[in-house]
Write a protein that holds these residues in place. Sequence first.
Motif, PDB file in Angstrom:
ATOM      1  N   MET A 107     -33.616  45.942  48.754  1.00 37.46           N
ATOM      2  CA  MET A 107     -33.552  44.732  47.992  1.00 37.46           C
ATOM      3  C   MET A 107     -32.376  43.602  48.600  1.00 37.46           C
ATOM      4  O   MET A 107     -31.230  44.465  48.698  1.00 37.46           O
ATOM      5  CB  MET A 107     -33.239  44.907  46.537  1.00 37.46           C
ATOM      6  N   TYR A 108     -32.817  42.778  49.126  1.00 40.25           N
ATOM      7  CA  TYR A 108     -31.768  41.842  49.488  1.00 40.25           C
ATOM      8  C   TYR A 108     -31.950  40.790  48.426  1.00 40.25           C
ATOM      9  O   TYR A 108     -32.831  40.502  47.644  1.00 40.25           O
ATOM     10  CB  TYR A 108     -32.415  40.922  50.818  1.00 40.25           C
ATOM     11  N   TYR A 109     -30.595  40.049  48.196  1.00 40.40           N
ATOM     12  CA  TYR A 109     -30.386  39.327  47.039  1.00 40.40           C
ATOM     13  C   TYR A 109     -29.115  38.525  47.428  1.00 40.40           C
ATOM     14  O   TYR A 109     -28.406  38.550  48.385  1.00 40.40           O
ATOM     15  CB  TYR A 109     -30.303  40.075  45.740  1.00 40.40           C
ATOM     16  N   ALA A 110     -28.753  37.164  46.695  1.00 45.07           N
ATOM     17  CA  ALA A 110     -27.600  36.489  46.878  1.00 45.07           C
ATOM     18  C   ALA A 110     -26.750  36.501  45.684  1.00 45.07           C
ATOM     19  O   ALA A 110     -26.953  36.532  44.540  1.00 45.07           O
ATOM     20  CB  ALA A 110     -28.255  35.024  47.156  1.00 45.07           C
ATOM     21  N   GLY A 114     -26.439  40.192  49.900  1.00 44.51           N
ATOM     22  CA  GLY A 114     -26.319  41.647  50.249  1.00 44.51           C
ATOM     23  C   GLY A 114     -27.543  42.499  50.220  1.00 44.51           C
ATOM     24  O   GLY A 114     -28.666  42.016  49.972  1.00 44.51           O
ATOM     25  N   LEU A 115     -27.208  43.671  50.340  1.00 47.26           N
ATOM     26  CA  LEU A 115     -28.543  44.542  50.522  1.00 47.26           C
ATOM     27  C   LEU A 115     -28.228  45.986  49.741  1.00 47.26           C
ATOM     28  O   LEU A 115     -27.059  46.267  49.479  1.00 47.26           O
ATOM     29  CB  LEU A 115     -28.620  44.979  52.080  1.00 47.26           C
ATOM     30  N   ALA A 116     -29.318  46.283  49.025  1.00 47.32           N
ATOM     31  CA  ALA A 116     -29.455  47.438  48.116  1.00 47.32           C
ATOM     32  C   ALA A 116     -30.636  48.293  48.561  1.00 47.32           C
ATOM     33  O   ALA A 116     -31.568  47.572  48.961  1.00 47.32           O
ATOM     34  CB  ALA A 116     -29.289  47.235  46.866  1.00 47.32           C
ATOM     35  N   ILE A 118     -22.347  43.233  52.261  1.00 47.93           N
ATOM     36  CA  ILE A 118     -22.763  41.947  52.564  1.00 47.93           C
ATOM     37  C   ILE A 118     -23.818  41.937  53.989  1.00 47.93           C
ATOM     38  O   ILE A 118     -23.313  42.527  55.256  1.00 47.93           O
ATOM     39  CB  ILE A 118     -21.817  41.132  52.681  1.00 47.93           C
ATOM     40  N   VAL A 119     -24.761  41.349  54.229  1.00 46.08           N
ATOM     41  CA  VAL A 119     -25.647  41.148  55.107  1.00 46.08           C
ATOM     42  C   VAL A 119     -25.224  39.977  56.099  1.00 46.08           C
ATOM     43  O   VAL A 119     -24.949  40.063  57.206  1.00 46.08           O
ATOM     44  CB  VAL A 119     -27.117  41.148  54.932  1.00 46.08           C
ATOM     45  N   TYR A 120     -24.827  38.810  55.198  1.00 44.78           N
ATOM     46  CA  TYR A 120     -24.466  37.523  55.989  1.00 44.78           C
ATOM     47  C   TYR A 120     -24.228  36.648  55.072  1.00 44.78           C
ATOM     48  O   TYR A 120     -24.351  36.555  53.658  1.00 44.78           O
ATOM     49  CB  TYR A 120     -25.930  36.792  56.360  1.00 44.78           C
ATOM     50  N   ALA A 121     -22.949  36.009  55.116  1.00 47.38           N
ATOM     51  CA  ALA A 121     -22.237  35.183  54.081  1.00 47.38           C
ATOM     52  C   ALA A 121     -22.127  33.709  54.979  1.00 47.38           C
ATOM     53  O   ALA A 121     -21.958  33.595  56.286  1.00 47.38           O
ATOM     54  CB  ALA A 121     -20.876  35.756  53.840  1.00 47.38           C
ATOM     55  N   THR A 122     -21.841  32.770  54.186  1.00 50.04           N
ATOM     56  CA  THR A 122     -21.601  31.283  54.306  1.00 50.04           C
ATOM     57  C   THR A 122     -20.389  30.825  53.869  1.00 50.04           C
ATOM     58  O   THR A 122     -20.052  31.460  52.450  1.00 50.04           O
ATOM     59  CB  THR A 122     -22.600  30.212  54.198  1.00 50.04           C
ATOM     60  N   PRO A 177     -33.261  47.479  61.965  1.00 47.11           N
ATOM     61  CA  PRO A 177     -34.088  48.497  61.215  1.00 47.11           C
ATOM     62  C   PRO A 177     -33.438  49.694  60.802  1.00 47.11           C
ATOM     63  O   PRO A 177     -33.748  50.185  59.580  1.00 47.11           O
ATOM     64  CB  PRO A 177     -35.420  48.477  61.950  1.00 47.11           C
ATOM     65  N   ARG A 178     -32.592  49.866  61.487  1.00 46.96           N
ATOM     66  CA  ARG A 178     -31.777  51.171  61.300  1.00 46.96           C
ATOM     67  C   ARG A 178     -30.888  51.182  60.161  1.00 46.96           C
ATOM     68  O   ARG A 178     -30.663  52.137  59.277  1.00 46.96           O
ATOM     69  CB  ARG A 178     -30.888  51.697  62.585  1.00 46.96           C
ATOM     70  N   THR A 179     -30.222  50.170  59.767  1.00 43.81           N
ATOM     71  CA  THR A 179     -29.157  49.891  58.715  1.00 43.81           C
ATOM     72  C   THR A 179     -29.715  48.833  57.749  1.00 43.81           C
ATOM     73  O   THR A 179     -29.369  48.684  56.715  1.00 43.81           O
ATOM     74  CB  THR A 179     -27.999  49.275  59.343  1.00 43.81           C
ATOM     75  N   GLY A 180     -30.738  47.856  58.156  1.00 40.10           N
ATOM     76  CA  GLY A 180     -31.003  46.718  57.334  1.00 40.10           C
ATOM     77  C   GLY A 180     -29.946  45.493  57.447  1.00 40.10           C
ATOM     78  O   GLY A 180     -30.206  44.512  56.873  1.00 40.10           O
ATOM     79  N   LEU A 181     -29.062  45.690  58.136  1.00 40.58           N
ATOM     80  CA  LEU A 181     -27.949  44.703  58.323  1.00 40.58           C
ATOM     81  C   LEU A 181     -28.235  43.989  59.534  1.00 40.58           C
ATOM     82  O   LEU A 181     -29.034  44.085  60.262  1.00 40.58           O
ATOM     83  CB  LEU A 181     -26.649  45.488  58.145  1.00 40.58           C
ATOM     84  N   ARG A 182     -27.383  42.656  59.810  1.00 41.04           N
ATOM     85  CA  ARG A 182     -27.391  42.037  60.662  1.00 41.04           C
ATOM     86  C   ARG A 182     -27.537  42.845  62.235  1.00 41.04           C
ATOM     87  O   ARG A 182     -26.688  43.642  62.174  1.00 41.04           O
ATOM     88  CB  ARG A 182     -26.258  40.791  60.804  1.00 41.04           C
TER      89      ARG A 182
END
Length: 319
Positions: free
Chosen positions: A105-108, A120-122, A137-141, A180-185
């Motif tokens: 689940m990605y969410y803001a 974020g990612l859960a 956190i996956v990505y932030a602005t 794909p291994r982590t779901g992160l950037r």
Amino acid sequence: MRPAITVMAAVVTLLLNTTPALAYPPPGQVAGDTVVHDPTMIRTPFGYVLYSTHGHLEARTSADGVTFTRAGDAFDTPPAWWSTYSAENDPWAPDISHERGKYLMYYAVSSFGSNHSAIGLATSRTGRPGSWTDRGIVYATELGMDHNAIDPNLLVDREGRWWLSFGSYWTGIRMIRLDPRTGLRHEKDRTLYHLATRPDAPYAVEAPDIVERGGYYYLFASYDRCCAGLDSTYKIKVGRSTSPTGPYTGRDGQPMMTGGGTLLLETHGRFVGPGGQSVMRDRGRDVLVYHYYDGDDGGTPKLGLNRLAWDADGWPHVS
């Protein structure tokens, strides 16, 4: 007086890019707790689970996809980093999927009108409320940047590559590649792709959801004003591309980078400002999951479900 051929061309363009409001079907029948914003839904072995904005990501469950019961939140306790982006610890616009044997689940997390935001990612083994583990956190602005890290959506393309699209106002929809291994950037591919915007401020394009079908990637996005009850002007448009990173165009060929896109759903009757959408694949069918504001109930935000049908040219319409 316009030449007949010019008038005919205008009519054809209109028909290609819109569906008359009177032709839109109402949302499918739902019952129970259906007051939601920005819903995302998936079918699991224990039934359907739907997550939405607010709370600690509000959860509802359903045995049949029709009657929904409030079932707590995704998180029992908010991760500590949320408060950096929302004093109220108020997350938005979740996106649920199932990949590699687990639910993601990605969410803001943000505040209204600000692009001091983070995605974020859960993850969870079951997808059930309360079962989610924070992955950070996956990505932030930040303030002053020209885009906004909200409304995330995961796409796994035909080649197995992972992508995250996101965005709101601040020049529209962006995309990054994930590992794909982590779901992160992705550590090596740091390109920030630009998928959709419009020429007029405040560049009101947000809530992307991308699906692959028949050799194309389809970008569904919400346009115009959200979250204003009966004054909302939200509507859903769609474009497509042969590549996940674009360019995306509407049925008439106009790029979504210049305001293009084919109208899929807008206000009709009591169903005001539909948007915040996601597309759920369920037993061979595509279902459009969204919220609208109920004109017969003072503008209360409610769950909308419609099946998506596809015409002979490969374009979707609500049914």
